[in-house]
Design a protein around this motif. Sequence first.
Motif, PDB file in Angstrom:
ATOM      1  N   GLU A 195     -16.762  37.926  17.844  1.00  0.00           N
ATOM      2  CA  GLU A 195     -18.016  37.303  17.420  1.00  0.00           C
ATOM      3  C   GLU A 195     -17.838  36.496  16.137  1.00  0.00           C
ATOM      4  N   GLY A 196     -16.877  36.898  15.292  1.00  0.00           N
ATOM      5  CA  GLY A 196     -16.649  36.155  14.055  1.00  0.00           C
ATOM      6  C   GLY A 196     -16.157  34.748  14.312  1.00  0.00           C
TER       7      GLY A 196
ATOM      8  N   HIS B  20     -10.065  47.662  12.514  1.00  0.00           N
ATOM      9  CA  HIS B  20      -9.708  46.284  12.869  1.00  0.00           C
ATOM     10  C   HIS B  20      -8.214  46.168  13.156  1.00  0.00           C
TER      11      HIS B  20
ATOM     12  N   ASN C 205     -17.942  40.927  21.686  1.00  0.00           N
ATOM     13  CA  ASN C 205     -18.684  41.280  20.483  1.00  0.00           C
ATOM     14  C   ASN C 205     -18.585  42.788  20.248  1.00  0.00           C
TER      15      ASN C 205
ATOM     16  N   SER D 298     -17.019  42.032  12.573  1.00  0.00           N
ATOM     17  CA  SER D 298     -16.026  40.988  12.332  1.00  0.00           C
ATOM     18  C   SER D 298     -15.074  41.512  11.258  1.00  0.00           C
TER      19      SER D 298
END
Length: 326
Positions: A145-146, A243, A173, A177
């Motif tokens: 999404e980022g 992440h 998504n 992010s």
Amino acid sequence: MTSVSDELLPLYRQMLQIRRIEEESAKAYVQGKIGGFLHLYIGQEAIAVGTEAAITKDDNVLTTYRDHGFALARGTTPRAVMAELFGRDTGCSRGLGGSMHMFDKDNRFFGGHAIVGGHVAVAAGIAFRAKYLKQDNVTLCFFGEGATNIGGFHEGMSLAGLWKLPAVFICENNLYSMGTPLVRTMPEKDLTKKAPGYAMAGDRFEGHDVLEVRDRIAKAVERARAGDGPTLIEILTYRFRGHSMSDPGKYRTSEEVEERKKKHDPLRISRAKLLDEGISEADLDALHEEVEEGVQDAVKFAEESEPAKRESMFDYVLAPEGDADA
């Protein structure tokens, strides 16, 4: 007549293989056997596997740095994926790309791109080539999404919409992010509302059921292949790990993560469906053992392979010929 279990069992196997490869790579990373970055796909497996079930081997796939699952779904072997993670010459990118830059031309998997959003323009270019040469393949481009706030995203989407390219753009998504919640970065939470700005169709759904992913992606691919233009899809998902391996994930609570695992784990959902359809626990245990043998074989293969060759470094870049030491 094909039953649900006939369709679902091979997809469950693929998701399980991706999950176990990822878990073993995390273990190897902690042991210092894998260098650089390592972005895991755990929790999002239904998207790569469901997509592969909706397309043909002639279609093209590009994604970002969370790419191991897509490489495996496309047909890259566990050995080639694990060897790439270990930086070995037998890896799918000859050990020169590592986790973020997997590439498999034979299986039409065109990366593994580490520059957020930059590959959207590359995907538009590949789709343009197909249209220009009147080829029948569709290009599917995945991003987080980022990436939808990056300039390269808008450039690629604008041209794809303008030229009605045979492409499908899919936003995975996962709500964060890197480590920033979506609510702190975007004024509009429904990202498919950007689709009309590019004259594209849009679709938005949860991505935990692999069969639903397959069916929804298939509709967009059919539209692209028929010459009716690209689609922007937003698939709501969740990554169970940080992440990357260096991210402890303190921006979300352990209760949130556990709740997501309990309700939205694609493997848990598929396993429950298979049991409901009459597949036995013994059958699933046998499947797990078979997958595990392949995963351990891949780890052994990677450990025993030769490291990436220094003299190969200039084979894959555009640079003046000369001394590699210069």
